[in-house]
Design a protein around this motif. Structure first.
Motif, PDB file in Angstrom:
ATOM      1  N   PHE A 148       9.869  12.355  -2.250  1.00  0.00           N
ATOM      2  CA  PHE A 148       8.675  12.700  -3.021  1.00  0.00           C
ATOM      3  C   PHE A 148       7.666  11.570  -2.864  1.00  0.00           C
ATOM      4  CE2 PHE A 148      10.082  15.881  -6.590  1.00  0.00           C
ATOM      5  CZ  PHE A 148      10.301  16.846  -5.611  1.00  0.00           C
ATOM      6  N   ASP A 149       6.534  11.900  -2.258  1.00  0.00           N
ATOM      7  CA  ASP A 149       5.454  10.916  -2.183  1.00  0.00           C
ATOM      8  C   ASP A 149       4.641  11.032  -3.466  1.00  0.00           C
ATOM      9  OD1 ASP A 149       3.314   9.318  -1.718  1.00  0.00           O
ATOM     10  OD2 ASP A 149       2.715  10.243   0.181  1.00  0.00           O
ATOM     11  N   GLU A 150       4.958  10.144  -4.392  1.00  0.00           N
ATOM     12  CA  GLU A 150       4.284  10.147  -5.699  1.00  0.00           C
ATOM     13  C   GLU A 150       3.270   9.003  -5.790  1.00  0.00           C
ATOM     14  OE1 GLU A 150       5.383  12.160  -8.852  1.00  0.00           O
ATOM     15  OE2 GLU A 150       7.575  12.249  -8.583  1.00  0.00           O
ATOM     16  N   VAL A 151       2.738   8.620  -4.636  1.00  0.00           N
ATOM     17  CA  VAL A 151       1.728   7.559  -4.632  1.00  0.00           C
ATOM     18  C   VAL A 151       0.552   7.938  -5.544  1.00  0.00           C
ATOM     19  CG1 VAL A 151       0.021   6.336  -3.200  1.00  0.00           C
ATOM     20  CG2 VAL A 151       2.374   6.591  -2.380  1.00  0.00           C
ATOM     21  N   MET A 152       0.143   9.206  -5.491  1.00  0.00           N
ATOM     22  CA  MET A 152      -0.932   9.643  -6.377  1.00  0.00           C
ATOM     23  C   MET A 152      -0.400  10.193  -7.704  1.00  0.00           C
ATOM     24  SD  MET A 152      -3.971  12.457  -5.879  1.00  0.00           S
ATOM     25  CE  MET A 152      -4.651  11.742  -4.402  1.00  0.00           C
ATOM     26  N   THR A 153       0.678  10.977  -7.641  1.00  0.00           N
ATOM     27  CA  THR A 153       1.150  11.682  -8.841  1.00  0.00           C
ATOM     28  C   THR A 153       1.915  10.774  -9.811  1.00  0.00           C
ATOM     29  OG1 THR A 153       3.114  12.374  -7.597  1.00  0.00           O
ATOM     30  CG2 THR A 153       1.274  13.923  -7.697  1.00  0.00           C
TER      31      THR A 153
ATOM     32  N   SER B  60       0.854  -1.193   0.000  1.00  0.00           N
ATOM     33  CA  SER B  60       0.000   0.000   0.000  1.00  0.00           C
ATOM     34  C   SER B  60       0.885   1.236   0.000  1.00  0.00           C
ATOM     35  CB  SER B  60      -0.909   0.022   1.227  1.00  0.00           C
ATOM     36  OG  SER B  60      -0.136   0.242   2.392  1.00  0.00           O
ATOM     37  N   GLY B  61       0.253   2.366  -0.279  1.00  0.00           N
ATOM     38  CA  GLY B  61       0.969   3.641  -0.210  1.00  0.00           C
ATOM     39  C   GLY B  61       1.413   3.946   1.216  1.00  0.00           C
ATOM     40  N   THR B  62       0.557   3.629   2.162  1.00  0.00           N
ATOM     41  CA  THR B  62       0.898   3.858   3.574  1.00  0.00           C
ATOM     42  C   THR B  62       2.182   3.129   3.943  1.00  0.00           C
ATOM     43  OG1 THR B  62      -1.421   4.131   4.217  1.00  0.00           O
ATOM     44  CG2 THR B  62       0.112   3.466   5.953  1.00  0.00           C
ATOM     45  N   GLU B  63       2.243   1.870   3.539  1.00  0.00           N
ATOM     46  CA  GLU B  63       3.436   1.074   3.842  1.00  0.00           C
ATOM     47  C   GLU B  63       4.674   1.667   3.168  1.00  0.00           C
ATOM     48  OE1 GLU B  63       4.307  -3.438   3.601  1.00  0.00           O
ATOM     49  OE2 GLU B  63       2.205  -3.173   3.054  1.00  0.00           O
TER      50      GLU B  63
ATOM     51  N   CYS C  41      -0.944  17.757   3.150  1.00  0.00           N
ATOM     52  CA  CYS C  41      -0.450  16.621   2.366  1.00  0.00           C
ATOM     53  C   CYS C  41      -0.782  15.341   3.123  1.00  0.00           C
ATOM     54  CB  CYS C  41       1.060  16.699   2.142  1.00  0.00           C
ATOM     55  SG  CYS C  41       1.551  17.861   0.848  1.00  0.00           S
ATOM     56  N   TYR C  42      -1.180  14.322   2.391  1.00  0.00           N
ATOM     57  CA  TYR C  42      -1.517  13.036   3.010  1.00  0.00           C
ATOM     58  C   TYR C  42      -0.479  12.010   2.592  1.00  0.00           C
ATOM     59  CZ  TYR C  42      -4.168   8.780   4.179  1.00  0.00           C
ATOM     60  OH  TYR C  42      -4.574   7.578   4.689  1.00  0.00           O
ATOM     61  N   HIS C  43       0.021  11.282   3.570  1.00  0.00           N
ATOM     62  CA  HIS C  43       1.024  10.258   3.263  1.00  0.00           C
ATOM     63  C   HIS C  43       0.621   8.915   3.843  1.00  0.00           C
ATOM     64  CE1 HIS C  43       3.457  13.525   1.768  1.00  0.00           C
ATOM     65  NE2 HIS C  43       3.361  14.142   2.937  1.00  0.00           N
ATOM     66  N   GLY C  44      -0.684   8.646   3.880  1.00  0.00           N
ATOM     67  CA  GLY C  44      -1.148   7.409   4.471  1.00  0.00           C
ATOM     68  C   GLY C  44      -1.351   7.590   5.962  1.00  0.00           C
ATOM     69  N   HIS C  45      -1.723   6.491   6.642  1.00  0.00           N
ATOM     70  CA  HIS C  45      -2.167   6.630   8.025  1.00  0.00           C
ATOM     71  C   HIS C  45      -1.123   6.183   9.050  1.00  0.00           C
ATOM     72  CE1 HIS C  45      -3.015   2.334   8.534  1.00  0.00           C
ATOM     73  NE2 HIS C  45      -3.356   2.370   7.269  1.00  0.00           N
TER      74      HIS C  45
ATOM     75  N   VAL D  89       6.990  15.137   0.890  1.00  0.00           N
ATOM     76  CA  VAL D  89       6.035  16.064   0.270  1.00  0.00           C
ATOM     77  C   VAL D  89       5.354  15.386  -0.914  1.00  0.00           C
ATOM     78  CG1 VAL D  89       7.771  17.077  -1.299  1.00  0.00           C
ATOM     79  CG2 VAL D  89       5.788  18.453  -0.616  1.00  0.00           C
ATOM     80  N   GLU D  90       4.087  15.723  -1.126  1.00  0.00           N
ATOM     81  CA  GLU D  90       3.436  15.399  -2.395  1.00  0.00           C
ATOM     82  C   GLU D  90       3.887  16.491  -3.360  1.00  0.00           C
ATOM     83  OE1 GLU D  90      -0.917  14.218  -2.357  1.00  0.00           O
ATOM     84  OE2 GLU D  90      -0.761  15.063  -0.372  1.00  0.00           O
ATOM     85  N   PRO D  91       4.675  16.169  -4.373  1.00  0.00           N
ATOM     86  CA  PRO D  91       5.233  17.214  -5.240  1.00  0.00           C
ATOM     87  C   PRO D  91       4.152  17.974  -6.013  1.00  0.00           C
ATOM     88  CG  PRO D  91       5.788  15.031  -6.064  1.00  0.00           C
ATOM     89  CD  PRO D  91       5.150  14.824  -4.724  1.00  0.00           C
TER      90      PRO D  91
ATOM     91  N   GLY E 112       2.457   4.072  -5.548  1.00  0.00           N
ATOM     92  CA  GLY E 112       1.344   3.190  -5.179  1.00  0.00           C
ATOM     93  C   GLY E 112       0.304   3.316  -6.274  1.00  0.00           C
ATOM     94  N   LYS E 113      -0.955   3.213  -5.907  1.00  0.00           N
ATOM     95  CA  LYS E 113      -2.061   3.467  -6.833  1.00  0.00           C
ATOM     96  C   LYS E 113      -1.812   2.922  -8.255  1.00  0.00           C
ATOM     97  CE  LYS E 113      -4.246   6.721  -3.832  1.00  0.00           C
ATOM     98  NZ  LYS E 113      -3.672   7.663  -2.924  1.00  0.00           N
ATOM     99  N   VAL E 114      -1.471   3.764  -9.249  1.00  0.00           N
ATOM    100  CA  VAL E 114      -1.414   3.292 -10.643  1.00  0.00           C
ATOM    101  C   VAL E 114      -0.459   2.109 -10.829  1.00  0.00           C
ATOM    102  CG1 VAL E 114      -0.836   3.900 -13.024  1.00  0.00           C
ATOM    103  CG2 VAL E 114      -2.079   5.527 -11.619  1.00  0.00           C
TER     104      VAL E 114
ATOM    105  N   GLY F 130      -2.321  16.327  -3.759  1.00  0.00           N
ATOM    106  CA  GLY F 130      -3.529  15.743  -4.346  1.00  0.00           C
ATOM    107  C   GLY F 130      -4.568  15.373  -3.310  1.00  0.00           C
ATOM    108  N   ASN F 131      -4.245  15.594  -2.052  1.00  0.00           N
ATOM    109  CA  ASN F 131      -5.148  15.188  -0.983  1.00  0.00           C
ATOM    110  C   ASN F 131      -5.746  16.370  -0.225  1.00  0.00           C
ATOM    111  OD1 ASN F 131      -5.190  12.076  -0.750  1.00  0.00           O
ATOM    112  ND2 ASN F 131      -3.035  12.539  -1.121  1.00  0.00           N
ATOM    113  N   MET F 132      -5.606  17.577  -0.806  1.00  0.00           N
ATOM    114  CA  MET F 132      -6.346  18.752  -0.324  1.00  0.00           C
ATOM    115  C   MET F 132      -7.129  19.313  -1.517  1.00  0.00           C
ATOM    116  SD  MET F 132      -3.183  21.525   0.101  1.00  0.00           S
ATOM    117  CE  MET F 132      -1.688  20.663   0.566  1.00  0.00           C
TER     118      MET F 132
HETATM  119  C1  LIG Z   1      -3.292   7.375  -1.421  1.00  0.00           C
HETATM  120  C2  LIG Z   1      -2.075   8.001  -0.890  1.00  0.00           C
HETATM  121  C3  LIG Z   1      -1.296   7.405   0.124  1.00  0.00           C
HETATM  122  C4  LIG Z   1      -1.755   6.186   0.860  1.00  0.00           C
HETATM  123  O1  LIG Z   1      -1.863   5.071   0.049  1.00  0.00           O
HETATM  124  P1  LIG Z   1      -2.730   3.816   0.565  1.00  0.00           P
HETATM  125  O2  LIG Z   1      -2.537   2.805  -0.499  1.00  0.00           O
HETATM  126  O3  LIG Z   1      -4.138   4.330   0.696  1.00  0.00           O
HETATM  127  O4  LIG Z   1      -2.180   3.415   1.880  1.00  0.00           O
HETATM  128  C5  LIG Z   1      -0.097   7.989   0.470  1.00  0.00           C
HETATM  129  N1  LIG Z   1       0.317   9.094  -0.135  1.00  0.00           N
HETATM  130  C6  LIG Z   1      -0.396   9.719  -1.089  1.00  0.00           C
HETATM  131  C7  LIG Z   1       0.143  10.945  -1.735  1.00  0.00           C
HETATM  132  C8  LIG Z   1      -1.627   9.201  -1.486  1.00  0.00           C
HETATM  133  O5  LIG Z   1      -2.355   9.841  -2.413  1.00  0.00           O
END
Ligand SMILES: *Cc1c(COP(=O)(O)O)cnc(C)c1O
Length: 428
Positions: free
Chosen positions: A238-243, A116-119, A143-147, A205-207, A266-268, A210-212
């Motif tokens: 760079f947290d590019e989980v979304m980007t 997961s992105g959190t991991e 900025c969101y970086h998971g929980h 940082v989310e470069p 993550g994600k894609v 995407g979470n606001m």
């Molecule tokens: C979605 C997201 C996460 C968390 O990913 P999960 O797979 O939901 O744990 C972390 N960082 C960013 C930038 C995200 O958009």
């Protein structure tokens, strides 16, 4: 639209799942009402339990860049499943997906897959701390970086202060290891480094935030982060989980031409399956077990079906013209929505970064979380329901991105704009 089946399933879910869901935003709390239950997805469409078909701009919160149940992805995953669900022993698929990622993200010489992105962010932060032998980390407000505990924090009072827990259960001793500064504020981050520079392990940082809602970096901001981290010997994450594979195939780092030390994805990259990854230069990544002393592991990490879904999805996105075409369609959608809002006299502030976009119900430019929160969330809720009633599903929160896929063709876009015209005129 009929909702009997969804409503019944919702009542059933509330009996056994806390709040009826397995991730909070799914409960529609910020827009009101109750969620629809999905029966199936195909291309740009979801079909709910009552047989209603809606155009989907959430796409599992970003991962489905090739749309729902893309025939080639389905085929590939089916044949992977025929070979077995997972082994906890290496397969070539992990190397192949890592190579594909490295091709687009040359800053990542080595990649570690997680689930997961959190991991990914939790592990990248541990690695940054292990590598630098420092404890403090810096994140940006909104900025969101998971929980993970260290990331679930909010700013204390004053600019350069240690963070407070943003959820019960996060120990204050842990949140005090995180510093929170406003996004897009070069002075604030400079001040934090002036105070704490020698103790900072990394800035995450989310470069493109995407979470606001979607908030691109102001010119020079990422450059400042890069320069400060170099000066003080901290890592830039760079947290590019979304980007990742959304702002560009090579992510925000390719688009803005900034090389971070560590990247999380993550994600894609999982094409809808649970996959996260982190990576960076070999000398940093070699700190990880089994090579080095920083421990991180995963029973299901690198799962062959998940690797296969990611590989096939990325392969589709890499085909000539595919990504550019998606981005161009997103630009068309945004400009169409902007025109419709103006005609209806509804003030909006729009943002786009590649194949993700934001629509804020505010006249003020949005460059940070403080501005984002000035948006009219009641108006967003009306927009959300007005669109859903007309068969178009945007995220059930003002502060989430809209995504498109390769399946969002001209017909889908024109149906969306038709619905928007009616919704803006009558519902908002
Ligand atoms: C979605 C997201 C996460 C968390 O990913 P999960 O797979 O939901 O744990 C972390 N960082 C960013 C930038 C995200 O958009």
């Amino acid at each position: 639209m009929k909702h009997e089946s969804s409503n019944k399933l919702w009542q059933d879910a509330l009996q056994v799942l806390p709040g009826g869901v397995n991730s909070p935003v799914r409960a529609f709390k910020s827009v009101g009402g109750s969620p629809f239950f999905v029966h199936s997805g195909k291309g740009a469409f979801l079909t709910d339990a009552d047989g209603n078909r809606v155009i989907d701009y959430v796409l599992s919160w970003g991962p489905l860049a090739a749309g729902h149940a893309h025939p080639e992805v389905v085929e590939a995953v089916k044949s992977a499943a025929d070979n077995g669900f997972g082994f906890g022993v290496p397969t070539e698929l992990e190397t192949l997906l890592a190579r594909k990622i490295i091709t687009h993200y040359p800053s990542m010489e080595r990649v570690r897959f997680v689930n997961s992105g959190t991991e990914a962010t939790m592990s990248a932060i541990r690695l940054a701390r292990g590598f630098t032998k420092r404890d403090l980390i810096v994140k940006m407000d909104g900025c969101y970086h998971g929980h993970g505990d260290s990331m679930l924090v909010r700013a204390g009072s004053g600019i350069a202060t240690l963070a407070l827990p943003d959820s019960p259960g996060v120990p204050a001793v842990l949140s005090a290891q995180t510093l929170v500064v406003p996004y897009n504020d070069p002075e604030a981050i400079t001040e934090v480094f002036n105070h704490y520079g020698a103790d900072i392990a990394c800035v995450i940082v989310e470069p493109v935030a995407g979470n606001m809602g979607v908030v691109p970096p102001l010119p020079g901001y990422l450059e400042r982060l890069r320069a400060l981290t170099v000066t003080y010997g901290a890592l830039l994450v760079f947290d590019e989980v979304m980007t990742g594979f959304r702002v560009a195939l090579g992510g925000a780092q390719a688009h803005y031409e900034i090389t971070p030390d560590l990247t999380t994805l993550g994600k894609v990259i999982g094409g809808g399956m649970p996959v996260g990854a982190y990576g960076g230069p070999a000398d940093i990544m070699d700190m990880l077990a089994p090579r080095g002393p920083v421990y991180q592991a995963g029973t299901l990490s690198g799962n062959p079906m998940a690797m296969t879904a990611g590989l096939k999805t990325l392969e589709i996105l890499e085909r000539p013209g595919v990504f550019d075409d998606m981005e161009r369609r997103m630009t068309g959608l945004c400009s169409g929505l902007g025109d419709i809002a103006r005609e209806a006299g509804v003030p909006v502030y729009q943002t786009q970064a590649g194949t993700m976009a934001g629509l804020f119900f505010t006249e003020m430019p949005v460059h940070d979380y403080t501005n984002a929160k000035l948006s009219d969330t009641k108006r967003y809720a009306k927009w959300f329901h007005g669109m859903l009633d007309r068969g178009v599903y945007f995220a059930p929160s003002q502060f989430e991105a809209a995504f498109i896929s390769t399946a969002h063709d001209d017909d889908v876009l024109s149906s969306t704009l038709e619905a928007a015209r009616a919704a803006m005129k009558t519902d908002i």
